[in-house]
Write an enzyme that holds these catalytic residues in place. Structure first.
Site, short mmCIF file in Angstrom:
data_model
loop_
_atom_site.label_atom_id
_atom_site.label_comp_id
_atom_site.label_asym_id
_atom_site.label_seq_id
_atom_site.Cartn_x
_atom_site.Cartn_y
_atom_site.Cartn_z
N HIS A 34 -16.43 -20.36 73.10
CA HIS A 34 -17.58 -19.60 73.57
C HIS A 34 -18.56 -19.42 72.43
CE1 HIS A 34 -18.98 -17.08 76.94
NE2 HIS A 34 -19.64 -16.42 76.01
N ASP B 43 -18.61 -7.85 84.21
CA ASP B 43 -19.38 -8.52 83.15
C ASP B 43 -20.46 -9.41 83.76
OD1 ASP B 43 -20.07 -9.61 80.50
OD2 ASP B 43 -19.30 -11.45 81.42
N ARG C 136 -28.46 -7.27 81.72
CA ARG C 136 -28.86 -7.19 80.30
C ARG C 136 -29.89 -8.24 79.95
NH1 ARG C 136 -23.81 -8.46 77.63
NH2 ARG C 136 -24.96 -8.31 75.70
N SER D 52 -18.35 -8.33 76.46
CA SER D 52 -18.73 -9.33 77.46
C SER D 52 -17.99 -10.64 77.21
CB SER D 52 -20.25 -9.55 77.38
OG SER D 52 -20.63 -10.72 78.05
N LYS E 210 -14.17 -12.00 79.44
CA LYS E 210 -14.05 -13.27 80.16
C LYS E 210 -12.86 -14.09 79.63
CE LYS E 210 -18.46 -14.21 79.39
NZ LYS E 210 -19.73 -13.53 79.52
N1 URA Z 1 -22.35 -14.40 75.61
C1 URA Z 1 -21.72 -13.60 76.50
O1 URA Z 1 -20.84 -14.02 77.24
N2 URA Z 1 -22.08 -12.31 76.56
C2 URA Z 1 -23.03 -11.79 75.76
O2 URA Z 1 -23.28 -10.62 75.87
C3 URA Z 1 -23.68 -12.63 74.84
C4 URA Z 1 -23.32 -13.94 74.78
#
Ligand code: URA
Length: 437
Positions: free
Chosen positions: A83, A162, A169, A184, A188
């Protein structure tokens, strides 16, 4: 418990702390639709200003995980995830995920959409006609079993709080906050059931973390959350003072990712792919060390196995494979404006955030929650920091849909470049690393 949301917002606004129960009730209430968007937006803004301590961040993450189901992927062996905290031109997932899967490590990836000025993997993948990013959990598991790779959106059942907060957001100026980003990202990863995760923590003007100190703080927060939930976590801190690679914008980035899978990617994208890919293989326990990992990734590029895996992925998710075989078939903007250097000089800087914002104005990202995006538009950089550009040579192409705001976007790209008559060193890409054991 009776939830008085206003009181929680006010307490956070004034710098107070919330208990785990309060945070859980707020998040689950929002997820269930009992707390409206405007209250959650106000709460997020209070967190942006006041922050959260480790206990609050842990509670926020746990509540997001609890808002949905948690997958058990143990039957697939060690599953790795990757990620990025978000940057401009960051298409690394599209290259590294198939390469790692081609090396035999299952990759289960739930990606996001564009956030603020940063692009999102899902929006990029949707440039490929038919590509589905809305797999159900059953489809997700079946595909992972069948081909060892999935890149899809967050299913409705996984950390749905989320998913909702992320979209909110994006359009309320509440992205850049360490606890909000850490919770966040990690909610995940925990919900999806991966055993290890390699996180690319972007640092610089085109990232939400503007300096190495705050990037380290974010990395430490994410490692701590991961460890508490039994996940192996590696954070690579990487430069985002200029866009990654040359392409910014959805179709343009897919084409660049395909080129990288053919071994023809720009040097920075290729370097990042190799570093992240090698680490994913180490964390998946497919290789002994990062040297062996680098060798395996290089081999998967040279043999075409990574590209073949990407093709397989696109086919499995309903995408038009002919666009992968011939990227000229990807959606293309009707107009291209070339920017030429007014004098011979070195590129001293390319404000990544401005290039990202220009791309949003061109239609490649969203100004409001739920806005449609134009997959064709964006920017291609012909010069990066340290390159010398001769007078009259093109240094960037702006791909335009022919909208009223195009001229402003072109001006922004022009202004994003800083020039020097003296030689300028190239930027270092990998700036640090923070990892669990
Ligand atoms: N990536 C994410 O999954 N969440 C965030 O808040 C920022 C980047």
């Amino acid at each position: 418990m009776r939830l008085r949301v206003v009181e929680l917002i006010e307490r956070k606004r004034d710098g107070g702390k919330l208990s785990p129960d309060e945070i859980t009730a707020l998040v689950l209430g929002y997820s269930a639709g009992d707390v409206p968007d405007y209250q959650m937006a106000a709460f997020c803004m209070a967190v942006v200003w006041r922050g959260m301590d480790a206990a609050e961040t842990a509670a926020l993450t746990a509540a997001m995980v609890r808002s949905g189901e948690r997958l058990d992927l143990s039957r697939f062996g060690r599953v790795v995830d990757k990620h990025s905290t978000g940057g401009v031109g960051d298409k690394t997932t599209l290259v590294v995920a198939p390469l790692v899967a081609a090396c035999g490590a299952p990759v289960a990836k739930m990606s996001g959409r564009g956030l603020g000025f940063s692009g999102g993997t899902l929006d990029k993948l949707e440039s490929i006609k038919g590509y589905r990013v809305d797999l159900t959990t059953a489809e997700f598991l079946a595909q992972l079993e069948r081909i060892g790779i999935v890149v899809t959106g967050q299913t409705a059942d996984l950390a749905p709080a989320d998913g909702k907060m992320y979209a909110l957001r994006d359009t309320t100026g509440t992205v850049p906050s360490i606890p909000l980003i850490a919770s966040s990202v990690m909610s995940k990863k925990i919900a999806v059931g991966a055993h290890a995760v390699v996180l690319d923590v972007k640092v610089g003007s085109g990232a939400f973390m503007k300096d190495v100190r705050s990037a380290r703080e974010l990395a430490r927060a994410m490692v701590a959350i991961g460890v508490a939930h039994g996940l192996a976590v590696t954070c690579e801190l990487t430069d985002m003072e200029q866009p990654l690679g040359r392409a910014v914008g959805n179709s343009l980035e897919i084409a660049e990712a395909i080129a990288a899978l053919h071994g023809e990617g720009p040097p920075d994208l290729t370097q990042l792919t190799r570093v992240a890919g090698a680490e994913m293989l180490v964390r998946a326990r497919r290789v002994r060390d990062s040297r062996a990992g680098l060798g395996a990734i290089d081999k998967a590029i040279a043999s075409g196995a990574g590209f073949a895996k990407f093709r397989e992925l696109v086919a499995a998710q309903g995408g038009d494979v002919s666009m992968v075989d011939d990227p000229a078939k990807l959606p293309r903007a009707p107009h291209v404006q070339s920017l030429q250097a007014p004098r011979t000089a070195y590129v001293a800087g390319i404000a990544a955030d401005e290039v990202g914002i220009a791309s949003v104005h061109l239609g490649a990202g969203r100004e409001k929650k739920g806005d449609p995006i134009d997959h064709r538009t964006g920017v291609v950089l012909h010069a990066k920091v340290g390159d010398r550009v001769e007078r009259g040579q093109p240094y960037a192409d702006v791909h335009l849909a022919g909208k009223p705001g195009d001229a402003d976007a072109i001006a922004m790209v022009r202004e994003a470049f800083r020039w020097s008559v003296r030689r300028v060193p190239r930027r270092r890409l990998v700036l640090g690393r923070i990892a669990s054991r």
